[in-house]
Write a protein that holds these residues in place. Structure first.
Motif, PDB file in Angstrom:
ATOM      1  N   LEU A  98       0.824  -1.403   0.074  1.00 37.56           N
ATOM      2  CA  LEU A  98       0.222   0.028  -0.104  1.00 37.56           C
ATOM      3  C   LEU A  98       0.866   1.274   0.120  1.00 37.56           C
ATOM      4  O   LEU A  98       0.400   2.303  -0.614  1.00 37.56           O
ATOM      5  N   ALA A  99       1.904   1.276   0.832  1.00 34.54           N
ATOM      6  CA  ALA A  99       2.781   2.381   0.902  1.00 34.54           C
ATOM      7  C   ALA A  99       3.473   2.773  -0.453  1.00 34.54           C
ATOM      8  O   ALA A  99       3.758   3.836  -0.738  1.00 34.54           O
ATOM      9  N   GLU A 100       3.857   1.541  -1.249  1.00 29.57           N
ATOM     10  CA  GLU A 100       4.378   1.823  -2.385  1.00 29.57           C
ATOM     11  C   GLU A 100       3.459   2.456  -3.617  1.00 29.57           C
ATOM     12  O   GLU A 100       3.964   2.804  -4.566  1.00 29.57           O
ATOM     13  N   LEU A 101       2.254   2.261  -3.190  1.00 34.11           N
ATOM     14  CA  LEU A 101       1.225   3.111  -4.360  1.00 34.11           C
ATOM     15  C   LEU A 101       1.601   4.470  -4.397  1.00 34.11           C
ATOM     16  O   LEU A 101       1.888   5.147  -3.334  1.00 34.11           O
ATOM     17  N   PRO A 102       1.306   5.056  -5.452  1.00 33.26           N
ATOM     18  CA  PRO A 102       1.573   6.559  -5.603  1.00 33.26           C
ATOM     19  C   PRO A 102       0.257   7.193  -4.866  1.00 33.26           C
ATOM     20  O   PRO A 102      -0.689   6.510  -4.539  1.00 33.26           O
ATOM     21  N   VAL A 103       0.610   8.396  -4.384  1.00 31.51           N
ATOM     22  CA  VAL A 103      -0.263   8.855  -3.237  1.00 31.51           C
ATOM     23  C   VAL A 103      -1.752   8.991  -3.773  1.00 31.51           C
ATOM     24  O   VAL A 103      -2.524   8.806  -3.097  1.00 31.51           O
ATOM     25  N   PRO A 104      -1.839   9.736  -5.100  1.00 28.83           N
ATOM     26  CA  PRO A 104      -3.179   9.756  -5.689  1.00 28.83           C
ATOM     27  C   PRO A 104      -4.034   8.592  -5.651  1.00 28.83           C
ATOM     28  O   PRO A 104      -5.063   8.285  -5.355  1.00 28.83           O
ATOM     29  N   GLN A 105      -3.404   7.403  -5.773  1.00 24.06           N
ATOM     30  CA  GLN A 105      -3.847   6.027  -5.890  1.00 24.06           C
ATOM     31  C   GLN A 105      -4.280   5.385  -4.533  1.00 24.06           C
ATOM     32  O   GLN A 105      -5.382   5.057  -4.298  1.00 24.06           O
ATOM     33  N   ARG A 106      -3.404   5.670  -3.619  1.00 25.23           N
ATOM     34  CA  ARG A 106      -3.515   5.216  -2.220  1.00 25.23           C
ATOM     35  C   ARG A 106      -4.605   5.995  -1.594  1.00 25.23           C
ATOM     36  O   ARG A 106      -5.311   5.356  -1.034  1.00 25.23           O
ATOM     37  N   GLU A 107      -4.613   7.195  -1.735  1.00 25.72           N
ATOM     38  CA  GLU A 107      -5.776   8.027  -1.253  1.00 25.72           C
ATOM     39  C   GLU A 107      -7.063   7.751  -1.552  1.00 25.72           C
ATOM     40  O   GLU A 107      -8.060   7.546  -0.977  1.00 25.72           O
ATOM     41  N   ALA A 108      -7.303   7.427  -2.994  1.00 28.08           N
ATOM     42  CA  ALA A 108      -8.540   7.127  -3.731  1.00 28.08           C
ATOM     43  C   ALA A 108      -8.927   5.698  -3.288  1.00 28.08           C
ATOM     44  O   ALA A 108      -9.960   5.497  -3.036  1.00 28.08           O
ATOM     45  N   LEU A 109      -7.905   4.719  -3.049  1.00 25.03           N
ATOM     46  CA  LEU A 109      -8.425   3.383  -2.764  1.00 25.03           C
ATOM     47  C   LEU A 109      -8.907   3.435  -1.317  1.00 25.03           C
ATOM     48  O   LEU A 109      -9.746   2.891  -1.004  1.00 25.03           O
ATOM     49  N   HIS A 110      -8.081   4.522  -0.394  1.00 26.06           N
ATOM     50  CA  HIS A 110      -8.651   4.379   0.952  1.00 26.06           C
ATOM     51  C   HIS A 110      -9.910   4.825   1.041  1.00 26.06           C
ATOM     52  O   HIS A 110     -10.685   4.282   1.860  1.00 26.06           O
ATOM     53  N   LEU A 111     -10.346   5.745   0.385  1.00 27.28           N
ATOM     54  CA  LEU A 111     -11.755   6.541   0.617  1.00 27.28           C
ATOM     55  C   LEU A 111     -12.677   5.557   0.128  1.00 27.28           C
ATOM     56  O   LEU A 111     -13.648   5.364   0.926  1.00 27.28           O
ATOM     57  N   VAL A 112     -12.388   4.724  -1.101  1.00 24.16           N
ATOM     58  CA  VAL A 112     -13.559   3.936  -1.583  1.00 24.16           C
ATOM     59  C   VAL A 112     -13.371   2.710  -0.676  1.00 24.16           C
ATOM     60  O   VAL A 112     -14.679   2.236  -0.299  1.00 24.16           O
ATOM     61  N   LEU A 140     -16.567   5.240   1.032  1.00 26.08           N
ATOM     62  CA  LEU A 140     -17.408   6.142   0.184  1.00 26.08           C
ATOM     63  C   LEU A 140     -17.842   5.931  -1.231  1.00 26.08           C
ATOM     64  O   LEU A 140     -17.120   5.102  -1.738  1.00 26.08           O
ATOM     65  N   THR A 141     -18.770   6.501  -1.862  1.00 27.28           N
ATOM     66  CA  THR A 141     -18.838   6.290  -3.377  1.00 27.28           C
ATOM     67  C   THR A 141     -17.986   6.759  -3.985  1.00 27.28           C
ATOM     68  O   THR A 141     -17.216   7.865  -3.656  1.00 27.28           O
ATOM     69  N   TYR A 142     -17.763   6.570  -5.287  1.00 29.48           N
ATOM     70  CA  TYR A 142     -16.844   7.088  -6.088  1.00 29.48           C
ATOM     71  C   TYR A 142     -17.047   8.564  -6.268  1.00 29.48           C
ATOM     72  O   TYR A 142     -16.304   9.395  -6.159  1.00 29.48           O
ATOM     73  N   GLN A 143     -18.418   8.828  -6.252  1.00 30.85           N
ATOM     74  CA  GLN A 143     -18.723  10.281  -6.480  1.00 30.85           C
ATOM     75  C   GLN A 143     -18.296  11.231  -5.184  1.00 30.85           C
ATOM     76  O   GLN A 143     -17.610  12.257  -5.224  1.00 30.85           O
ATOM     77  N   GLN A 144     -18.573  10.588  -4.065  1.00 28.81           N
ATOM     78  CA  GLN A 144     -18.079  11.259  -2.828  1.00 28.81           C
ATOM     79  C   GLN A 144     -16.473  11.445  -2.678  1.00 28.81           C
ATOM     80  O   GLN A 144     -16.246  12.614  -2.353  1.00 28.81           O
ATOM     81  N   ALA A 145     -15.835  10.612  -3.030  1.00 32.16           N
ATOM     82  CA  ALA A 145     -14.317  10.385  -3.030  1.00 32.16           C
ATOM     83  C   ALA A 145     -13.766  11.733  -4.216  1.00 32.16           C
ATOM     84  O   ALA A 145     -12.906  12.017  -3.963  1.00 32.16           O
ATOM     85  N   ALA A 146     -14.307  11.538  -5.155  1.00 31.32           N
ATOM     86  CA  ALA A 146     -14.261  12.582  -6.179  1.00 31.32           C
ATOM     87  C   ALA A 146     -14.503  14.062  -5.724  1.00 31.32           C
ATOM     88  O   ALA A 146     -13.437  14.836  -5.716  1.00 31.32           O
TER      89      ALA A 146
END
Length: 175
Positions: free
Chosen positions: A106-120, A125-131
């Motif tokens: 998880l830590a090796e993921l790029p920050v944008p991917q890690r934060e999106a994955l965490h929120l969803v 969160l729904t994809y729309q809420q995460a967006a």
């Protein structure tokens, strides 16, 4: 979550802290991040749309606070250094080693991917809420989550004994 006495931040603290820990990878830095975000939220409470959910709004503030934090890379690099030099695990610590490998993946993921994955995946969160929280289009969140899950699957396949926790993001589980 805005009552007669004001916003109920206390009820949201566990989720906010989980998200902040996911971003910072450091419990103390996460507490600081949540504190700073809540101070910002209180300072900008007048701009909050009461027709929206407060939870994604606060996630968005945490996200923006994290991005603007000039020390984030130093914190991340320090944490990654600690992960790459773990102490030898005994047979009793097999589960800890497995969790460490998941954490490393998880830590090796790029920050944008890690934060999106965490929120969803973690905060549900729904994809729309995460967006909305991340301030990006919903398609971008879907793409980031998909790429993050693909990277985790590849990391799992490269392991001699794939950790069971990584199977949670296996094929057919994308939303």
């Amino acid at each position: 979550m805005v009552g007669d006495q004001g916003p109920d931040f206390v009820a949201l603290l566990p989720a906010l802290l989980r998200y902040a820990r996911s971003l910072t990878r450091d419990p103390l830095a996460a507490e600081d991040l949540v504190h700073d975000a809540l101070v910002s939220a209180l300072n900008h409470l007048a701009s909050f749309d009461v027709n929206r959910s407060m939870r994604p709004w606060l996630f968005g503030i945490i996200h923006n606070q994290f991005i603007s934090d000039v020390c984030r890379e130093a914190v991340r690099q320090d944490y990654l250094g600690q992960l790459k030099h773990p102490s030898a695990a005994s047979p009793v610590q097999d589960r800890r080693e497995e969790l460490r490998r998941v954490d490393l993946a998880l830590a090796e993921l790029p920050v944008p991917q890690r934060e999106a994955l965490h929120l969803v995946a973690v905060e549900a969160l729904t994809y729309q809420q995460a967006a909305d929280a991340l301030g990006v289009p919903v398609g971008t969140v879907m793409s980031r989550v998909s790429r993050a899950r693909r990277c985790l699957r590849q990391a799992q396949e490269q392991q001699e004994q794939p950790p069971a926790a990584l199977r949670l993001v296996g094929k057919g589980q994308d939303r």
